[in-house]
Design a protein around this motif. Structure first.
Motif, PDB file in Angstrom:
ATOM      1  N   PRO A  86       0.835  -1.209   0.000  1.00 51.26           N
ATOM      2  CA  PRO A  86       0.000   0.000   0.000  1.00 51.26           C
ATOM      3  C   PRO A  86       0.869   1.257   0.000  1.00 51.26           C
ATOM      4  CG  PRO A  86      -0.053  -1.064   2.157  1.00 51.26           C
ATOM      5  CD  PRO A  86       0.717  -1.965   1.246  1.00 51.26           C
ATOM      6  N   ALA A  87       0.429   2.236  -0.754  1.00 48.24           N
ATOM      7  CA  ALA A  87       1.136   3.520  -0.766  1.00 48.24           C
ATOM      8  C   ALA A  87       1.015   4.128   0.624  1.00 48.24           C
ATOM      9  CB  ALA A  87       0.519   4.443  -1.809  1.00 48.24           C
ATOM     10  N   ILE A 147       9.277  -6.086   1.098  1.00 49.39           N
ATOM     11  CA  ILE A 147       8.793  -5.511  -0.156  1.00 49.39           C
ATOM     12  C   ILE A 147       9.936  -5.536  -1.164  1.00 49.39           C
ATOM     13  CG2 ILE A 147       7.825  -3.427  -1.220  1.00 49.39           C
ATOM     14  CD1 ILE A 147       6.717  -2.761   1.643  1.00 49.39           C
ATOM     15  N   ASP A 148       9.661  -6.068  -2.348  1.00 45.59           N
ATOM     16  CA  ASP A 148      10.713  -6.196  -3.359  1.00 45.59           C
ATOM     17  C   ASP A 148      10.966  -4.851  -4.058  1.00 45.59           C
ATOM     18  OD1 ASP A 148       8.798  -5.874  -5.424  1.00 45.59           O
ATOM     19  OD2 ASP A 148       8.803  -7.990  -5.966  1.00 45.59           O
ATOM     20  N   PRO A 149      11.997  -4.769  -4.901  1.00 39.81           N
ATOM     21  CA  PRO A 149      12.341  -3.500  -5.549  1.00 39.81           C
ATOM     22  C   PRO A 149      11.242  -2.936  -6.467  1.00 39.81           C
ATOM     23  CG  PRO A 149      14.239  -4.956  -5.592  1.00 39.81           C
ATOM     24  CD  PRO A 149      13.067  -5.768  -5.102  1.00 39.81           C
ATOM     25  N   ALA A 160       7.113   5.106  -2.741  1.00 43.19           N
ATOM     26  CA  ALA A 160       7.825   5.389  -3.990  1.00 43.19           C
ATOM     27  C   ALA A 160       9.299   5.749  -3.756  1.00 43.19           C
ATOM     28  CB  ALA A 160       7.126   6.507  -4.751  1.00 43.19           C
ATOM     29  N   ASP A 161       9.620   6.260  -2.578  1.00 42.57           N
ATOM     30  CA  ASP A 161      11.014   6.602  -2.258  1.00 42.57           C
ATOM     31  C   ASP A 161      11.922   5.371  -2.255  1.00 42.57           C
ATOM     32  OD1 ASP A 161      10.086   9.207  -1.841  1.00 42.57           O
ATOM     33  OD2 ASP A 161       9.993   8.968   0.344  1.00 42.57           O
ATOM     34  N   TYR A 162      11.332   4.203  -2.114  1.00 50.91           N
ATOM     35  CA  TYR A 162      12.101   2.968  -1.989  1.00 50.91           C
ATOM     36  C   TYR A 162      12.118   2.149  -3.278  1.00 50.91           C
ATOM     37  CZ  TYR A 162      11.897   4.284   2.878  1.00 50.91           C
ATOM     38  OH  TYR A 162      12.018   4.967   4.058  1.00 50.91           O
TER      39      TYR A 162
END
Length: 170
Positions: A27-28, A138-140, A42-44
């Motif tokens: 989730p965002a 969480i994957d790339p 999104a930073d990651y």
């Protein structure tokens, strides 16, 4: 007995909710860190993200888990893995916890309890709310690839490193 059945049923449904995320996009989120800086999913992008939830700053298990991630942080960084601890504690509480333990990674404040509710890790009632000790890997690409619903504060940081290494080879 009836109350016990109700409580067990609620706990089971929360666990099922969290498990349904595996294989789905994370989730965002937009949450402040211990310095007040907003972090978004999104930073990651392009990195593995260990999004680990813990109940409360400055408590035994939470302190131990944070220290273990801290002590292995260099290895995480070398492998392109970001770490973000999450609890419903305030930004100020996270700042003190981070400073006291000299944590080199991000602590996110979910004081609004939005992300914790979305991922099914929120427990307690009203002002007595806290998150379960659970982690989402969480994957790339931003997908949840693993959910740790049973975490040992002493072994978890090592376990996650091993799992990322295994998943990266796949």
């Amino acid at each position: 007995m009836r109350l016990l059945s109700l409580v067990f049923g609620l706990l089971l449904s929360v666990n099922v909710m969290a498990a349904e995320w595996v294989g789905s996009p994370a989730p965002a989120f937009a949450l402040p860190d211990q310095n007040g800086k907003i972090h978004r999913l999104a930073d990651y992008k392009g990195k593995w993200l260990v999004l680990y939830f813990y109940p409360k700053n400055h408590t035994g298990g939470c302190t131990e888990e944070a220290k273990r991630f801290r002590d292995q942080f260099t290895t995480y960084k070398q492998r392109g893995i970001a770490i973000a601890g999450v609890s419903v504690d305030s930004v100020e509480s996270h700042k003190k916890f981070s400073d006291d333990l000299k944590l080199p990674f991000t602590l996110l404040s979910d004081s609004g309890k939005v992300l914790s509710k979305q991922l099914g890790v929120l427990n307690g009632f009203g002002p007595m709310s806290f998150t379960s000790r659970e982690t989402f890997l969480i994957d790339p690409q931003g997908n949840i690839v693993y959910h740790y619903d049973s975490v040992s504060p002493h072994k978890h940081a090592t376990q996650v490193l091993e799992d990322v290494a295994r998943l990266s080879k796949s």
